[in-house]
Scaffold this motif. Structure first.
Motif, short mmCIF file in Angstrom:
data_model
loop_
_atom_site.label_atom_id
_atom_site.label_comp_id
_atom_site.label_asym_id
_atom_site.label_seq_id
_atom_site.Cartn_x
_atom_site.Cartn_y
_atom_site.Cartn_z
N LEU A 93 36.47 72.64 -22.64
CA LEU A 93 35.52 73.71 -23.51
C LEU A 93 34.27 73.05 -22.22
O LEU A 93 33.26 74.84 -22.53
N PHE A 94 33.35 72.31 -22.12
CA PHE A 94 31.91 72.76 -21.68
C PHE A 94 32.23 71.42 -20.05
O PHE A 94 32.98 70.42 -20.78
N ASP A 95 31.20 71.89 -18.79
CA ASP A 95 31.08 70.80 -18.36
C ASP A 95 30.15 70.65 -17.64
O ASP A 95 30.80 72.17 -16.54
N GLY A 96 29.14 70.41 -17.66
CA GLY A 96 27.97 70.94 -17.19
C GLY A 96 26.34 70.02 -17.14
O GLY A 96 26.51 69.48 -18.23
N PRO A 97 25.81 70.22 -16.43
CA PRO A 97 24.59 69.88 -16.95
C PRO A 97 24.08 71.03 -17.79
O PRO A 97 24.40 71.85 -17.80
N LEU A 98 22.88 70.05 -18.16
CA LEU A 98 22.05 70.77 -19.30
C LEU A 98 20.88 71.50 -19.31
O LEU A 98 18.98 70.30 -19.26
N PRO A 99 20.20 71.93 -17.82
CA PRO A 99 19.01 71.84 -17.27
C PRO A 99 18.04 72.75 -18.21
O PRO A 99 17.94 73.84 -19.03
N LEU A 100 16.57 71.26 -18.09
CA LEU A 100 15.39 72.32 -19.17
C LEU A 100 14.84 72.64 -17.89
O LEU A 100 13.49 71.03 -17.93
N HIS A 101 14.24 73.95 -17.38
CA HIS A 101 12.92 74.06 -16.51
C HIS A 101 11.65 74.17 -17.04
O HIS A 101 11.35 75.02 -18.38
N GLY A 102 10.62 73.55 -16.80
CA GLY A 102 9.77 74.01 -17.38
C GLY A 102 8.22 72.27 -16.04
O GLY A 102 8.51 71.49 -16.31
N ALA A 103 6.76 72.97 -16.20
CA ALA A 103 6.46 72.33 -15.12
C ALA A 103 5.81 70.77 -16.45
O ALA A 103 4.98 69.72 -15.82
N THR A 104 5.93 71.07 -17.57
CA THR A 104 5.59 70.20 -18.91
C THR A 104 6.73 69.28 -19.50
O THR A 104 7.58 69.88 -19.48
N ASP A 105 6.23 68.48 -19.93
CA ASP A 105 7.35 67.63 -21.07
C ASP A 105 7.68 68.71 -22.08
O ASP A 105 8.71 69.04 -22.88
N ASN A 106 6.79 69.44 -23.06
CA ASN A 106 6.02 69.73 -23.71
C ASN A 106 6.59 71.22 -23.32
O ASN A 106 7.99 71.91 -24.05
N ALA A 107 6.81 72.27 -22.12
CA ALA A 107 7.60 73.43 -21.31
C ALA A 107 8.84 73.15 -21.39
O ALA A 107 9.28 73.45 -22.02
#
Length: 281
Positions: free
Chosen positions: A122-136
């Motif tokens: 059903l799903f296969d892949g990374p889950l990227p979180l883009h941002g310059a800081t952890d909060n972002a």
């Protein structure tokens, strides 16, 4: 990567009804389901600030040396295919996806029936979180999880309908998890989560009568599973079926069997439970 040889197991025999508020459970070293080490329950209200605070706690507990490779396998056979059980499973999956995203891991979600060949991804892949800081990055978690869950939910029903073969071959999924872990690579730690009622009926039949711990261990010893050193293995939903629930001694036999089977894989953490309550880190 150093791999612990210690293996622990936890058992439970209770079904947890969905809470009226969003519930997360903090788990040390795993993204899975109410089940693989010390879990601390913590309620997170609807406030976005509360959710962000919890996400920060999850981030702080991530194992940066070995991000999670969360392999979630759903039993698509009719014995546990009800709307209520499906929603319980989806709630658990969402928490695993969220934790995996925060910890920079990757997720595979699949549904299976009578054999390793009767499986649909059903799903296969990374889950990227883009941002310059952890909060972002953390502020993007909600959107990333929502997108992934939409894809998973949309694909689920057609995948179940399209499954070929009869019966439920749960033990075959351990081999598929080992193969996927090898494909992902050594930089990740496998977290195998099987969402199933536990009633294997291909090769062996676990639904006819209760079995003792000794019988469960003997049966597991005869069952072929790969070595999964360092992994976490969770089997959740044991005994949760459509219709009348099985006797408690039958469920206890299922718990004993899946704990023994996990021990045979050499996994670092083994948890076999009846509920689908989700856990974080």
């Amino acid at each position: 990567m150093r791999i612990s040889k210690d293996t622990t197991s936890e058992t439970a025999a209770r079904i947890v009804a969905p809470a009226p508020r969003r519930v997360c459970r903090t788990l040390v070293g795993m993204c899975a389901l109410a089940l693989a080490t010390t879990i601390t329950a913590c309620s997170v209200g609807s406030s976005p600030h509360g959710e962000l605070a919890q996400d920060k706690q999850t981030l702080a507990s991530c194992d940066t040396s070995a991000p999670p490779a969360s392999d979630i396998q759903i039993d698509g056979t009719g014995s546990s295919n009800t709307k209520t059980i499906t929603e319980e499973r989806m709630t658990a999956i969402e928490q695993i996806v969220r934790t995996t995203a925060i910890c920079s891991g990757r997720v595979r979600v699949s549904v299976f029936s009578g054999s390793s060949a009767a499986t649909a991804t059903l799903f296969d892949g990374p889950l990227p979180l883009h941002g310059a800081t952890d909060n972002a990055k953390l502020k993007r978690v909600g959107a990333v999880v929502d997108d992934a869950m939409t894809e998973i939910r949309d694909a689920y029903s057609p995948a179940v309908v399209g499954l070929k073969g009869k019966g439920s071959d749960i033990t075959a999924q351990y081999r598929l998890a080992g193969e996927w872990s090898n494909q992902v690579g050594e930089g990740f730690r496998l977290h195998l989560v099987l969402l199933t009622d536990g009633f294997q009926n291909v090769g062996i039949d676990l639904g006819k009568q209760a079995i003792s711990k000794r019988e469960a261990a003997e049966l597991a010893n005869k069952t072929d599973v790969p070595k999964l050193p360092g992994a976490s293995v969770t089997v959740a939903g044991l005994g949760r079926v459509s219709g009348s629930p099985p006797r408690s001694d039958v469920v206890e036999g299922l718990v004993s069997f899946y704990n023994a089977l996990c021990k045979k894989t050499g996994a670092a953490k083994c948890v076999s439970v009846t509920d689908y309550a989700s856990e974080g880190r």
